[in-house]
Motif scaffolding. Sequence first.
Motif, PDB file in Angstrom:
ATOM      1  N   TYR A   1       0.837  -1.193   0.000  1.00 55.38           N
ATOM      2  CA  TYR A   1       0.000   0.000   0.000  1.00 55.38           C
ATOM      3  C   TYR A   1       0.871   1.240   0.000  1.00 55.38           C
ATOM      4  O   TYR A   1       2.069   1.176   0.256  1.00 55.38           O
ATOM      5  CB  TYR A   1      -0.963   0.006   1.194  1.00 55.38           C
ATOM      6  N   VAL A   2       0.262   2.385  -0.296  1.00 52.33           N
ATOM      7  CA  VAL A   2       0.941   3.674  -0.254  1.00 52.33           C
ATOM      8  C   VAL A   2       0.296   4.490   0.852  1.00 52.33           C
ATOM      9  O   VAL A   2      -0.928   4.582   0.943  1.00 52.33           O
ATOM     10  CB  VAL A   2       0.814   4.416  -1.602  1.00 52.33           C
ATOM     11  N   SER A   3       1.127   5.087   1.693  1.00 52.15           N
ATOM     12  CA  SER A   3       0.670   5.936   2.781  1.00 52.15           C
ATOM     13  C   SER A   3       1.182   7.347   2.534  1.00 52.15           C
ATOM     14  O   SER A   3       2.358   7.535   2.216  1.00 52.15           O
ATOM     15  CB  SER A   3       1.230   5.391   4.109  1.00 52.15           C
ATOM     16  N   SER A   4       0.324   8.351   2.658  1.00 45.41           N
ATOM     17  CA  SER A   4       0.776   9.730   2.489  1.00 45.41           C
ATOM     18  C   SER A   4       0.898  10.396   3.855  1.00 45.41           C
ATOM     19  O   SER A   4       0.189  10.048   4.801  1.00 45.41           O
ATOM     20  CB  SER A   4      -0.184  10.509   1.591  1.00 45.41           C
TER      21      SER A   4
ATOM     22  N   ASN B   1       1.189  14.324   5.415  1.00 48.91           N
ATOM     23  CA  ASN B   1       1.097  15.751   5.138  1.00 48.91           C
ATOM     24  C   ASN B   1       2.328  16.495   5.655  1.00 48.91           C
ATOM     25  O   ASN B   1       3.026  15.998   6.549  1.00 48.91           O
ATOM     26  CB  ASN B   1      -0.174  16.323   5.755  1.00 48.91           C
TER      27      ASN B   1
ATOM     28  N   LYS C   1       3.539  10.011  11.254  1.00 55.26           N
ATOM     29  CA  LYS C   1       2.748   8.778  11.299  1.00 55.26           C
ATOM     30  C   LYS C   1       3.391   7.892  12.353  1.00 55.26           C
ATOM     31  O   LYS C   1       4.541   7.518  12.235  1.00 55.26           O
ATOM     32  CB  LYS C   1       2.763   8.055   9.947  1.00 55.26           C
TER      33      LYS C   1
ATOM     34  N   CYS D   1      10.207   5.414   0.269  1.00 52.87           N
ATOM     35  CA  CYS D   1       9.685   6.752   0.009  1.00 52.87           C
ATOM     36  C   CYS D   1       9.585   6.912  -1.502  1.00 52.87           C
ATOM     37  O   CYS D   1      10.602   6.886  -2.200  1.00 52.87           O
ATOM     38  CB  CYS D   1      10.597   7.816   0.610  1.00 52.87           C
TER      39      CYS D   1
ATOM     40  N   HIS E   1       7.720   9.525  -2.897  1.00 48.09           N
ATOM     41  CA  HIS E   1       7.513  10.937  -3.211  1.00 48.09           C
ATOM     42  C   HIS E   1       7.857  11.773  -1.985  1.00 48.09           C
ATOM     43  O   HIS E   1       7.388  11.484  -0.889  1.00 48.09           O
ATOM     44  CB  HIS E   1       6.051  11.175  -3.611  1.00 48.09           C
TER      45      HIS E   1
ATOM     46  N   ASN F   1       7.329  13.545   7.864  1.00 48.55           N
ATOM     47  CA  ASN F   1       7.514  14.214   6.586  1.00 48.55           C
ATOM     48  C   ASN F   1       8.473  15.376   6.767  1.00 48.55           C
ATOM     49  O   ASN F   1       8.223  16.279   7.560  1.00 48.55           O
ATOM     50  CB  ASN F   1       6.151  14.708   6.071  1.00 48.55           C
TER      51      ASN F   1
ATOM     52  N   ILE G   1       3.301  16.932   0.319  1.00 49.38           N
ATOM     53  CA  ILE G   1       2.910  15.617   0.821  1.00 49.38           C
ATOM     54  C   ILE G   1       3.999  14.612   0.447  1.00 49.38           C
ATOM     55  O   ILE G   1       4.487  14.616  -0.671  1.00 49.38           O
ATOM     56  CB  ILE G   1       1.554  15.182   0.237  1.00 49.38           C
ATOM     57  N   SER G   2       4.397  13.789   1.391  1.00 42.11           N
ATOM     58  CA  SER G   2       5.328  12.690   1.117  1.00 42.11           C
ATOM     59  C   SER G   2       4.543  11.403   1.082  1.00 42.11           C
ATOM     60  O   SER G   2       3.524  11.266   1.779  1.00 42.11           O
ATOM     61  CB  SER G   2       6.421  12.606   2.179  1.00 42.11           C
ATOM     62  N   LYS G   3       5.013  10.453   0.278  1.00 40.26           N
ATOM     63  CA  LYS G   3       4.330   9.165   0.162  1.00 40.26           C
ATOM     64  C   LYS G   3       5.335   8.048   0.378  1.00 40.26           C
ATOM     65  O   LYS G   3       6.415   8.059  -0.190  1.00 40.26           O
ATOM     66  CB  LYS G   3       3.666   9.028  -1.208  1.00 40.26           C
TER      67      LYS G   3
END
Length: 120
Positions: free
Chosen positions: A47-50, A52, A57, A71, A73, A112, A117-119
């Motif tokens: 899965y991908v988690s973003s 802010n 997290k 990472c 993004h 982040n 936003i980082s993903k």
Amino acid sequence: MGNQYNNVIKLEKHDTKDVRDQHINGSLTVVWRDWDNFIKNSPKMVYVSSVNPGEIKGPHIHTKRNSYFVCIHGKVVFVIKNEKREYMEIVATADEPLLVIIPKNTPSAHLNLSNGISKV
């Protein structure tokens, strides 16, 4: 290729080229290949988690499975509490991709460090 903590693997990143004139049109990062054999059990969920800007997290603990983070993004720092109860910080970016391995029952969080936003 591991680091001093044996839980980070530098990933291969390759430029991709346009088939017509060979200009660089992007990149490809190899996250997992079954023949690399550094993940002993095939992933059960991806899965991908973003995250802010300026947000955290965690902290959290997965008790039934190891976690593998990349990472894709932005820029994040992973904070991991090791077996000696010391905190480790691992900075990961989309430009220099790392596979961060967090064993089950290991407290961790990711923050982040970018303005967007980082993903992971």
